[in-house]
Design a protein around this motif. Structure first.
Motif, short mmCIF file in Angstrom:
data_model
loop_
_atom_site.label_atom_id
_atom_site.label_comp_id
_atom_site.label_asym_id
_atom_site.label_seq_id
_atom_site.Cartn_x
_atom_site.Cartn_y
_atom_site.Cartn_z
N ALA A 222 -38.48 -15.86 21.28
CA ALA A 222 -38.60 -17.10 20.50
C ALA A 222 -38.10 -18.30 21.30
O ALA A 222 -38.69 -19.38 21.25
CB ALA A 222 -37.82 -16.98 19.20
N VAL A 223 -37.00 -18.12 22.05
CA VAL A 223 -36.45 -19.22 22.83
C VAL A 223 -37.41 -19.60 23.96
O VAL A 223 -37.68 -20.79 24.19
CB VAL A 223 -35.06 -18.86 23.40
CG1 VAL A 223 -34.58 -19.91 24.38
CG2 VAL A 223 -34.05 -18.70 22.26
N VAL A 224 -37.93 -18.63 24.67
CA VAL A 224 -38.86 -18.93 25.77
C VAL A 224 -40.13 -19.57 25.22
O VAL A 224 -40.68 -20.49 25.83
CB VAL A 224 -39.17 -17.65 26.58
CG1 VAL A 224 -40.28 -17.92 27.59
CG2 VAL A 224 -37.91 -17.16 27.29
N ALA A 225 -40.61 -19.10 24.07
CA ALA A 225 -41.80 -19.69 23.46
C ALA A 225 -41.56 -21.17 23.13
O ALA A 225 -42.43 -22.03 23.38
CB ALA A 225 -42.20 -18.92 22.21
N ALA A 226 -40.39 -21.48 22.57
CA ALA A 226 -40.07 -22.88 22.25
C ALA A 226 -39.98 -23.71 23.52
O ALA A 226 -40.48 -24.84 23.59
CB ALA A 226 -38.77 -22.94 21.46
N GLU B 155 -28.53 -20.53 16.04
CA GLU B 155 -29.11 -19.39 16.75
C GLU B 155 -29.15 -19.66 18.25
O GLU B 155 -28.82 -18.78 19.07
CB GLU B 155 -30.52 -19.11 16.25
CG GLU B 155 -30.59 -18.48 14.87
CD GLU B 155 -32.01 -18.32 14.40
OE1 GLU B 155 -32.30 -17.31 13.74
OE2 GLU B 155 -32.85 -19.21 14.70
N LEU B 156 -29.56 -20.86 18.61
CA LEU B 156 -29.68 -21.20 20.03
C LEU B 156 -28.31 -21.18 20.71
O LEU B 156 -28.18 -20.65 21.83
CB LEU B 156 -30.33 -22.58 20.18
CG LEU B 156 -30.55 -23.05 21.62
CD1 LEU B 156 -31.50 -22.12 22.37
CD2 LEU B 156 -31.10 -24.49 21.62
N GLU B 157 -27.30 -21.74 20.07
CA GLU B 157 -25.96 -21.77 20.67
C GLU B 157 -25.42 -20.35 20.84
O GLU B 157 -24.80 -20.02 21.85
CB GLU B 157 -25.02 -22.61 19.83
CG GLU B 157 -25.33 -24.10 19.85
CD GLU B 157 -25.33 -24.69 21.25
OE1 GLU B 157 -24.51 -24.26 22.10
OE2 GLU B 157 -26.16 -25.59 21.51
#
Length: 271
Positions: free
Chosen positions: A157-161, A233-235
């Motif tokens: 999800a992080v790489v997609a964003a 979530e990101l942190e």
């Protein structure tokens, strides 16, 4: 088009040098050695990384012209490379393709640049170079692939964003991001160039801890801008990922692709 922080460029330069595909560098150097008066134009030169990576491989009489829009990066390039009769430096906005100083230039070089450019820019760039019979060596175009040896549920999800943000306008139209190498290959092949591409991934372990930390911190602002994961979530993901750098056998691979496009009549045989 804004420049990049000098500390980031310094951190990534050793990884860039290691990642460059050696076969394409060899092809480029063979082509340049055939030229009676070899001359290269490096666009988006930053602090001069492309020059430092290639200069020792090329004939000593090779002329270099380094261009960047950011005057501070140009000053850093001048300070690093020093005064040399074979090297010139100029400030230039790449939106002005018509006035690129291409007289006598056989190859335009660039590193980590075209993923910041639009498909329209790449089409115009290829058409312009085709008119002049000038080739291009475009290294280290991000391809959208990031892998970690220790997985986390939020990695995808992080790489997609992050990849969505890579396609936003960086000053040269809606950026290609992971599609840059394909765009260059398509447009230059369409003008009859001999085009080669090759993988050039960063392969980082704990010995590149500082680069990994800076790379991970670089996810924060883009991902928060486009969404896809919450701030909390990101942190939490960043804390976990940074701590994982020092784990045994921990590795991070960041995909890039290099492109070499040369006029068919003079270029090396396509592979």
């Amino acid at each position: 088009m804004s420049g990049f922080d000098k500390s980031w460029l310094s951190l990534r330069e050793p990884a860039d040098r290691q990642a460059r595909d050696k076969g394409l560098v060899a092809d480029l150097c063979r082509y340049v050695r055939k030229q009676p008066e070899p001359s290269l134009l490096d666009i988006g030169c930053g602090t001069g990384s492309t020059f430092r990576s290639l200069n020792r491989e090329l004939p000593p009489e090779t002329q270099w012209h380094l261009l960047d829009y950011d005057p501070q990066l140009l000053q850093a390039a001048v300070a690093s490379i020093g005064a040399a009769p074979a090297v010139r430096f100029s400030q230039h906005d790449l939106n002005d393709l018509a006035h690129l100083p291409l007289d006598g230039v056989q190859v335009v070089t660039a590193s980590a640049l075209f993923d910041l450019c639009s498909d329209r820019f790449c089409a115009a760039f290829a058409a312009h170079l085709a008119q002049l019979g000038c080739g291009v060596y475009a290294a280290l175009n991000y391809d959208g692939q990031v892998f970690w040896s220790h997985a986390h549920p939020l990695d995808e999800a992080v790489v997609a964003a992050f990849n969505i943000h890579q396609r936003t306008d960086k000053g040269l139209g809606p950026a290609l991001g992971p599609d840059a190498a394909e765009s260059l290959e398509r447009h230059f092949a369409g003008h009859g160039f001999s085009v080669k591409t090759a993988e050039s991934p960063w392969q980082m372990d704990r010995n590149q801890a500082a680069l990994q930390r800076a790379f991970l911190e670089g996810f924060r602002e883009p991902c928060l801008e486009v969404g896809g994961v919450s701030e909390n979530e990101l942190e939490a993901w960043l804390i976990w990922r940074i701590a994982a750098i020092d784990r045994p056998e921990s590795r991070c691979i960041v995909g890039h692709k290099d492109v070499l496009a040369l006029p068919e009549v003079n270029g090396p045989a396509s592979g």
